[in-house]
Design a protein around this motif. Sequence first.
Motif: not given
Length: 228
Positions: A66-76, A78-81, A122-131
Amino acid sequence: MIINKVTLYSHALNDMRNFYVNELGFELLSHTDDGFEIKAGDSVLEIKKYHLQEKPFYHFAMNIPTNLFTSAKAWAKSKVELTREDEVDEVYFSYSNAHAFYFSDPSGNIVEFISRYSVSPKSEAESFSAQNVLCISEINITTNEVRTLGNQLVSFGVPVRKAETISEDGLNFMGEHEAGSFLLLGPSKRRWIFSDRESEIFPLSIVVNQQLEISLDGEGLMELKKVE
C-alpha cells in the motif's frame, strides 16, 4: 482465498519470458521449450505455449504494498506505456478502497497492479521492484455459463464477494473480500476497463488455497478437483 498458481497460454512465449524476466525483473523459477514460471510474491505465474492459431489473452491483477503505489507506478512507466481510461492512467475503486494502474504485455494481457489499502500490507522497501509484488490477486474466468460455474465455485468453498448475487451479465468477484484475492467470473464480450478489448474464452488453470484446482477449457467449461 489465496491464489497459489495461475497457468495461462500465449502465442508469444519467448517475448513473454523476456518481458517478465529481463524487462520487469520477475524471478524465473523454471523454463522449458513449452513454457516458463515466474515468482509473483506468494503466487506463481506460469505461461505455456499455445499451439492453436488463436492469440489468447487474459486479465489478471497483482497486489502490491500500500505504501509503494506511487513508486510502482513510476517503475512501470519507466518500462511500459500505461493504458488509460477517460484520459487518466490510474483509478481509485471506492468500493474496494484501492488504487490501480494497468498495462499490456506482449500477449495482449490486461495486467493490473493494485494496492488494496484495507488488506494489503506495507513494505519496508523504499522503492518498488518486481520482488515487492505480494501475490496474484485477480484472474478472469470467462464463460457463457456464468451462473452454473458460479454455483459450482460456491459449492467448492469459493463464495461470491460479500454474499452478492451472481450476475449472468456482469463481473462477479468470487472470493472473500477480506482476503483481497478474487476469481473474476463473467461472460464473454464485455469490455475490460483500461482496454479496448472484450473478454474472450481461452483455456487456463488456477490453484487456490493449496487444495482446489480450477481448469477452464477453450469452450468455457470448467472442471474443479481437489489437489492431493
